[in-house]
Design a protein around this motif. Structure first.
Motif, PDB file in Angstrom:
ATOM      1  N   SER A  23       0.836  -1.193   0.000  1.00 19.61           N
ATOM      2  CA  SER A  23       0.000   0.000   0.000  1.00 19.61           C
ATOM      3  C   SER A  23       0.874   1.246   0.000  1.00 19.61           C
ATOM      4  CB  SER A  23      -0.906  -0.013   1.231  1.00 19.61           C
ATOM      5  OG  SER A  23      -1.704   1.141   1.285  1.00 19.61           O
ATOM      6  N   ALA A  24       0.636   2.120  -0.961  1.00 20.11           N
ATOM      7  CA  ALA A  24       1.448   3.330  -1.102  1.00 20.11           C
ATOM      8  C   ALA A  24       0.696   4.543  -0.570  1.00 20.11           C
ATOM      9  CB  ALA A  24       1.808   3.550  -2.563  1.00 20.11           C
ATOM     10  N   SER A  25       1.426   5.446   0.030  1.00 18.89           N
ATOM     11  CA  SER A  25       0.849   6.714   0.464  1.00 18.89           C
ATOM     12  C   SER A  25       1.854   7.825   0.230  1.00 18.89           C
ATOM     13  CB  SER A  25       0.443   6.655   1.944  1.00 18.89           C
ATOM     14  OG  SER A  25       1.561   6.402   2.761  1.00 18.89           O
ATOM     15  N   GLY A  26       1.339   9.034   0.037  1.00 20.00           N
ATOM     16  CA  GLY A  26       2.211  10.167  -0.197  1.00 20.00           C
ATOM     17  C   GLY A  26       2.639  10.322  -1.647  1.00 20.00           C
ATOM     18  N   PHE A  27       2.228   9.399  -2.507  1.00 20.64           N
ATOM     19  CA  PHE A  27       2.534   9.508  -3.930  1.00 20.64           C
ATOM     20  C   PHE A  27       1.583   8.602  -4.689  1.00 20.64           C
ATOM     21  CE2 PHE A  27       4.873   5.537  -4.976  1.00 20.64           C
ATOM     22  CZ  PHE A  27       4.976   4.999  -3.700  1.00 20.64           C
ATOM     23  N   THR A  28       1.480   8.827  -5.986  1.00 16.69           N
ATOM     24  CA  THR A  28       0.621   8.019  -6.845  1.00 16.69           C
ATOM     25  C   THR A  28       1.454   6.904  -7.455  1.00 16.69           C
ATOM     26  OG1 THR A  28      -0.731   9.964  -7.348  1.00 16.69           O
ATOM     27  CG2 THR A  28      -0.970   8.054  -8.802  1.00 16.69           C
ATOM     28  N   SER A  29       1.257   5.716  -6.951  1.00 14.35           N
ATOM     29  CA  SER A  29       2.134   4.605  -7.327  1.00 14.35           C
ATOM     30  C   SER A  29       2.025   4.239  -8.799  1.00 14.35           C
ATOM     31  CB  SER A  29       1.846   3.377  -6.454  1.00 14.35           C
ATOM     32  OG  SER A  29       0.521   2.926  -6.633  1.00 14.35           O
ATOM     33  N   SER A  30       0.915   4.596  -9.437  1.00 16.47           N
ATOM     34  CA  SER A  30       0.762   4.226 -10.852  1.00 16.47           C
ATOM     35  C   SER A  30       1.784   4.944 -11.730  1.00 16.47           C
ATOM     36  CB  SER A  30      -0.656   4.507 -11.325  1.00 16.47           C
ATOM     37  OG  SER A  30      -0.959   5.882 -11.217  1.00 16.47           O
ATOM     38  N   TYR A  31       2.382   6.010 -11.231  1.00 15.43           N
ATOM     39  CA  TYR A  31       3.376   6.755 -11.996  1.00 15.43           C
ATOM     40  C   TYR A  31       4.793   6.234 -11.760  1.00 15.43           C
ATOM     41  CZ  TYR A  31      -0.370  10.247 -12.434  1.00 15.43           C
ATOM     42  OH  TYR A  31      -1.551  10.892 -12.671  1.00 15.43           O
ATOM     43  N   TYR A  32       4.936   5.226 -10.933  1.00 16.32           N
ATOM     44  CA  TYR A  32       6.235   4.754 -10.499  1.00 16.32           C
ATOM     45  C   TYR A  32       6.491   3.319 -10.945  1.00 16.32           C
ATOM     46  CZ  TYR A  32       6.947   8.716  -7.340  1.00 16.32           C
ATOM     47  OH  TYR A  32       7.142   9.964  -6.827  1.00 16.32           O
ATOM     48  N   THR A  33       7.769   3.007 -11.068  1.00 16.12           N
ATOM     49  CA  THR A  33       8.183   1.616 -11.159  1.00 16.12           C
ATOM     50  C   THR A  33       8.085   1.002  -9.767  1.00 16.12           C
ATOM     51  OG1 THR A  33       9.663   1.938 -13.047  1.00 16.12           O
ATOM     52  CG2 THR A  33      10.142   0.093 -11.574  1.00 16.12           C
ATOM     53  N   ILE A  34       7.426  -0.148  -9.678  1.00 20.18           N
ATOM     54  CA  ILE A  34       7.271  -0.839  -8.405  1.00 20.18           C
ATOM     55  C   ILE A  34       7.903  -2.218  -8.521  1.00 20.18           C
ATOM     56  CG2 ILE A  34       5.671  -1.743  -6.686  1.00 20.18           C
ATOM     57  CD1 ILE A  34       5.526   1.268  -6.871  1.00 20.18           C
ATOM     58  N   LYS A  66       8.697 -17.443 -12.305  1.00 23.23           N
ATOM     59  CA  LYS A  66       7.808 -17.330 -13.473  1.00 23.23           C
ATOM     60  C   LYS A  66       6.764 -18.437 -13.460  1.00 23.23           C
ATOM     61  CE  LYS A  66      10.824 -14.959 -16.757  1.00 23.23           C
ATOM     62  NZ  LYS A  66      11.682 -15.085 -17.951  1.00 23.23           N
ATOM     63  N   GLY A  67       5.549 -18.042 -13.734  1.00 25.97           N
ATOM     64  CA  GLY A  67       4.444 -18.985 -13.740  1.00 25.97           C
ATOM     65  C   GLY A  67       3.798 -19.175 -12.384  1.00 25.97           C
ATOM     66  N   ARG A  68       4.451 -18.694 -11.314  1.00 27.11           N
ATOM     67  CA  ARG A  68       3.890 -18.844  -9.964  1.00 27.11           C
ATOM     68  C   ARG A  68       3.546 -17.500  -9.325  1.00 27.11           C
ATOM     69  NH1 ARG A  68       6.772 -20.776  -5.911  1.00 27.11           N
ATOM     70  NH2 ARG A  68       8.815 -20.104  -6.722  1.00 27.11           N
ATOM     71  N   PHE A  69       4.269 -16.451  -9.688  1.00 27.05           N
ATOM     72  CA  PHE A  69       4.066 -15.123  -9.114  1.00 27.05           C
ATOM     73  C   PHE A  69       3.404 -14.230 -10.161  1.00 27.05           C
ATOM     74  CE2 PHE A  69       7.543 -14.844  -5.606  1.00 27.05           C
ATOM     75  CZ  PHE A  69       7.304 -16.156  -5.237  1.00 27.05           C
ATOM     76  N   THR A  70       2.516 -13.364  -9.693  1.00 26.85           N
ATOM     77  CA  THR A  70       1.874 -12.394 -10.575  1.00 26.85           C
ATOM     78  C   THR A  70       1.805 -11.055  -9.873  1.00 26.85           C
ATOM     79  OG1 THR A  70       0.492 -14.132 -11.559  1.00 26.85           O
ATOM     80  CG2 THR A  70      -0.158 -11.853 -11.953  1.00 26.85           C
ATOM     81  N   ILE A  71       2.314 -10.027 -10.535  1.00 30.39           N
ATOM     82  CA  ILE A  71       2.242  -8.668 -10.002  1.00 30.39           C
ATOM     83  C   ILE A  71       1.073  -7.946 -10.655  1.00 30.39           C
ATOM     84  CG2 ILE A  71       3.821  -7.688 -11.726  1.00 30.39           C
ATOM     85  CD1 ILE A  71       4.977  -5.910  -9.478  1.00 30.39           C
ATOM     86  N   SER A  72       0.384  -7.137  -9.867  1.00 26.13           N
ATOM     87  CA  SER A  72      -0.732  -6.370 -10.402  1.00 26.13           C
ATOM     88  C   SER A  72      -0.896  -5.087  -9.602  1.00 26.13           C
ATOM     89  CB  SER A  72      -2.031  -7.189 -10.368  1.00 26.13           C
ATOM     90  OG  SER A  72      -2.375  -7.532  -9.038  1.00 26.13           O
ATOM     91  N   ARG A  73      -1.596  -4.134 -10.191  1.00 27.69           N
ATOM     92  CA  ARG A  73      -1.844  -2.861  -9.525  1.00 27.69           C
ATOM     93  C   ARG A  73      -3.342  -2.602  -9.422  1.00 27.69           C
ATOM     94  NH1 ARG A  73       2.756   1.307 -10.510  1.00 27.69           N
ATOM     95  NH2 ARG A  73       4.216   0.251 -11.903  1.00 27.69           N
ATOM     96  N   ASP A  74      -3.745  -2.010  -8.307  1.00 24.36           N
ATOM     97  CA  ASP A  74      -5.082  -1.447  -8.160  1.00 24.36           C
ATOM     98  C   ASP A  74      -4.876   0.053  -8.025  1.00 24.36           C
ATOM     99  OD1 ASP A  74      -7.536  -0.431  -7.229  1.00 24.36           O
ATOM    100  OD2 ASP A  74      -8.060  -2.370  -6.342  1.00 24.36           O
ATOM    101  N   ILE A  75      -5.078   0.745  -9.139  1.00 22.50           N
ATOM    102  CA  ILE A  75      -4.781   2.174  -9.151  1.00 22.50           C
ATOM    103  C   ILE A  75      -5.674   2.925  -8.184  1.00 22.50           C
ATOM    104  CG2 ILE A  75      -4.798   4.230 -10.601  1.00 22.50           C
ATOM    105  CD1 ILE A  75      -3.952   2.406 -12.939  1.00 22.50           C
TER     106      ILE A  75
END
Length: 125
Positions: A23-34, A66-75
């Motif tokens: 969980s990000a605060s103080g910035f908009t994480s969608s604009y960043y590399t995570i 690979k094949g086991r982990f999935t990264i995703s964003r909830d903007i």
């Protein structure tokens, strides 16, 4: 103030699944590399997954996950997730998320500015 808070770790049996949240605060994480990283006892911190931007196709994974982990964003929630399936004892580690304006290669931890405090994942029967 930029802040990242991880959650979702715990004790899981081999073959199980977890969802880690960053969980990000103080910035908009969608604009960043995570990135998601992990560090096992006595080992260096390693990148497991990263998302260069919030556009599709900009996600990367370490070969070991690979094949086991999935990264995703909830903007809307300003949160990045790491879904982990088919957990193995070798996945036991403290998992961290990190953010930087833009960084490629995003699996390299040295390029990140901001880090969370980590969440412990233990895979054991």
């Amino acid at each position: 103030q930029l802040q990242l808070v991880e959650s979702g770790g715990g004790l899981v049996q081999p073959g199980g699944s977890l969802r880690l949240s960053c969980s990000a605060s103080g910035f908009t994480s969608s604009y960043y590399t995570i990135g998601w990283f992990r560090q096992a006892p006595g080992k260096d911190r390693e990148g497991v997954s990263c998302d260069l931007t919030d556009r599709d196709g900009d996600s990367f994974y370490a070969d070991s996950v690979k094949g086991r982990f999935t990264i995703s964003r909830d903007i809307a929630k300003n949160t990045v997730y790491l879904d982990i399936n088919n957990l193995e004892p070798e996945d036991t580690a403290v998992y961290y998320c990190a953010a930087v304006g833009y960084y490629d290669p995003c699996l390299d931890p040295s390029g990140y500015d901001e880090w969370g405090q980590g969440t412990l994942v233990t895979v054991s029967s």
